[in-house]
Design a protein around this motif. Structure first.
Motif, PDB file in Angstrom:
ATOM      1  N   ALA A   1       5.905  10.371   4.128  1.00 59.96           N
ATOM      2  CA  ALA A   1       5.135   9.190   4.201  1.00 59.96           C
ATOM      3  C   ALA A   1       4.251   9.165   3.070  1.00 59.96           C
ATOM      4  O   ALA A   1       3.281  10.074   2.612  1.00 59.96           O
ATOM      5  N   GLY A   2       3.896   7.916   2.486  1.00 58.51           N
ATOM      6  CA  GLY A   2       2.956   7.969   1.214  1.00 58.51           C
ATOM      7  C   GLY A   2       3.566   8.312  -0.034  1.00 58.51           C
ATOM      8  O   GLY A   2       2.995   7.851  -0.983  1.00 58.51           O
TER       9      GLY A   2
ATOM     10  N   ILE B   1       6.855   5.337   0.245  1.00 57.60           N
ATOM     11  CA  ILE B   1       7.589   5.657   1.650  1.00 57.60           C
ATOM     12  C   ILE B   1       6.569   5.114   2.744  1.00 57.60           C
ATOM     13  O   ILE B   1       5.584   5.680   2.977  1.00 57.60           O
ATOM     14  N   ARG B   2       6.896   4.617   3.792  1.00 55.01           N
ATOM     15  CA  ARG B   2       6.440   4.398   5.207  1.00 55.01           C
ATOM     16  C   ARG B   2       6.892   5.354   6.108  1.00 55.01           C
ATOM     17  O   ARG B   2       6.051   5.934   6.683  1.00 55.01           O
ATOM     18  N   GLU B   3       8.149   5.601   6.090  1.00 51.54           N
ATOM     19  CA  GLU B   3       8.601   6.599   7.322  1.00 51.54           C
ATOM     20  C   GLU B   3       9.890   7.097   6.855  1.00 51.54           C
ATOM     21  O   GLU B   3      10.693   6.397   6.356  1.00 51.54           O
TER      22      GLU B   3
ATOM     23  N   LEU C   1      10.459   1.996   3.322  1.00 53.40           N
ATOM     24  CA  LEU C   1       9.342   1.966   2.126  1.00 53.40           C
ATOM     25  C   LEU C   1       8.927   0.454   1.971  1.00 53.40           C
ATOM     26  O   LEU C   1       9.465  -0.379   2.587  1.00 53.40           O
ATOM     27  N   ASP C   2       7.579   0.611   1.722  1.00 50.26           N
ATOM     28  CA  ASP C   2       6.820  -0.945   1.509  1.00 50.26           C
ATOM     29  C   ASP C   2       6.752  -0.987  -0.012  1.00 50.26           C
ATOM     30  O   ASP C   2       6.198  -0.261  -0.626  1.00 50.26           O
TER      31      ASP C   2
END
Length: 507
Positions: free
Chosen positions: A378-379, A396-398, A414-415
């Motif tokens: 994540a990130g 990436i969110r998760e 993803l955001d």
């Protein structure tokens, strides 16, 4: 023997027939071999003669041209090792507005506040109005599976308190899972912000509070009367009574003294002495504390009744505290949310799919292989490409567990980063290619096509630099770095290693 007539031709003597020639079969055996050999020899001779006549001699043939080298330029570029995936552009966490309407006394009629598609619903805002009452959005994971009242406890109470704290409303001790008076007061504030009156308690609860209030008032009157009695009993005699008793003692003493001076009989003196002792005893009784035990017992009983009445009033008031009805709240895992679909109409009955909500922000929902997922966290930054070729950024969110039950795939969320809402709305529902760099050079480096690398006798890496003007080629040793996308980072001291120089990639 008669002489032959010279004019008459003399017949020739018959000649013996020539011996018959032996025929050799040509279809088999040595005859066939001889025939084939002869034909071959003749054909070879004819071919040589024709060849000399038509083709130039071998001494006049030009040498075959040497194969030209295939070259490519060295470049300066950022080399990145990436993971590629596909993802759908969608709003996050789509949910239907499922509300527990069992607490309603009548049908769940939509009476107002019907949202519009595209509207954004945030915490403490009203999603829809049912039977004249609001459905308020709150952050939380547990559904509102029961109405909450004073004295209730459990994880749903903790969730409510956490939601109120996130709104800046003080519910009391947020770690205490009991719904108490401070929690009810916080719920009152929630409804005030929503623009609706708080839910009322039941009529029985309100009547119980009124009865308890009267009982407390009556008990207070009894306590006051008992306390007055104790005070009156404990006050003792007045100052006048004490002075009168003192005077009685002095008078008895004077009478005794006068009789003794007058020489009264001993019997008379004894009688007067007894009168003095009696007056003194009565005066002493006035100095002792009064006995108020009976009055105190009455006061204690009145106080106990008062305490009991106040406890009953507290319970009655708690029962009448503002509740939180399950039909008037909808917990959502994330807020704000976007209204995706609305089928509810004012005057209609609320259904589970009356309003469909999703995350207000668009995300990319895809999958990656289990092996690729091991390199993602994540990130981590990523990029995705639109239909018109624009590259947009994401993070990436998760990285989740198995995707749709496939143990070889992992879910990936993803955001988007820095992408305007209009662009994201246009992309919604589309499937895009996502690239995630997992390793990259620190800025631009000198890069050569991987095909340009060769190995030296001791295993060192080399490239062959070609001078197109002179046609000369030189093999140069290099140190290699990151390789990805068909290019490899190279480093070396040779001045010919520079951007634009051409290196051999094939022959």
């Amino acid at each position: 023997m008669p002489t032959a007539d010279p004019a008459t031709p003399v017949p020739e003597a018959p000649q013996p027939p020539p011996p018959a020639r032996r025929r050799i079969p040509l279809t088999r055996g040595p005859g066939l071999i001889a025939l084939v050999a002869g034909i071959a020899v003749v054909a070879l001779g004819v071919g040589l003669v024709l060849g000399r006549a038509v083709l130039p001699s071998s001494a006049a043939e030009p040498p075959a041209p040497e194969a030209a080298s295939i070259t490519a330029p060295l470049e300066t570029r950022v080399i990145s090792s990436t993971i590629t995936a596909r993802a759908d552009v969608t709003y996050a966490d789509a949910v239907d507005l499922d509300i527990d309407v069992s607490a309603l006394s009548g049908p769940a009629v939509v009476t107002g506040r019907v949202p519009e598609v595209g509207a954004v619903v945030d915490a403490a805002q009203v999603i829809i109005e049912v039977a004249g009452r609001p459905v308020i959005a709150l952050p939380g994971e547990l559904p509102a599976y029961r109405s909450l009242r004073a004295g209730y406890s459990g994880p749903d109470v903790l969730q409510l308190k956490a939601a109120l704290v996130s709104l800046g409303i003080d519910p009391g001790d947020a770690a205490n899972d009991v719904y108490d008076a401070r929690t009810a007061a916080a719920v009152d504030e929630l409804y005030r912000r929503a623009g609706y009156p708080s839910p009322e308690s039941s009529p029985d609860a309100r009547r119980a509070v009124e009865s308890a209030e009267r009982a407390v008032s009556d008990a207070a009157t009894q306590v006051a009367a008992a306390r007055s009695a104790v005070e009156a009993a404990g006050a003792g005699v007045s100052a006048a009574e004490r002075l009168a008793a003192d005077n009685a003692v002095r008078q008895a003493q004077r009478e005794f003294d006068a009789a003794a001076a007058a020489g009264e009989s001993q019997a008379q003196l004894d009688t007067l002495a007894d009168a003095v002792e009696l007056a003194k005893a009565r005066r002493a009784e006035l100095d002792r504390a009064p006995n108020v035990s009976d009055q105190q017992a009455s006061l204690d009983s009145a106080l106990a009744a008062q305490n009991q009445a106040e406890a009953e009033r507290t319970r009655a008031r708690d029962d009448a505290l503002t509740p939180l009805l399950s039909s008037e709240v909808r917990y959502l895992t994330s807020l704000p949310r976007r209204v995706d679909e609305v089928s509810a109409k004012r005057g209609g009955t609320l259904t589970a799919d009356a309003v469909s909500l999703s995350g207000a922000a668009i995300l990319l929902d895809g999958t990656v292989s289990a092996s690729d997922a091991e390199h993602l966290v994540a990130g981590q930054p990523a990029a995705f490409v639109t239909d018109d070729g624009r590259e947009l950024q994401a993070v990436i969110r998760e990285v989740g567990d198995e995707a749709d039950g496939d143990e070889k795939r992992r879910s990936l969320l993803l955001d988007p980063v820095g992408v305007d809402q209009q662009t994201m709305d246009a992309l919604r529902g589309k499937n895009v290619r996502v690239t995630i760099p997992i390793e990259s050079t620190d800025g631009e480096v000198l890069a050569a096509p991987v095909a340009a690398l060769t190995a030296g006798p001791t295993g060192e890496s080399r490239v062959t630099v070609a001078d197109e003007a002179s046609g000369e080629e030189a093999t140069v040793a290099v140190t290699t770095g990151l390789s990805a996308g068909g290019f490899v980072e190279i480093r070396g001291d040779d001045p010919r290693l520079e951007a634009g120089a051409r290196v051999v990639v094939g022959r």
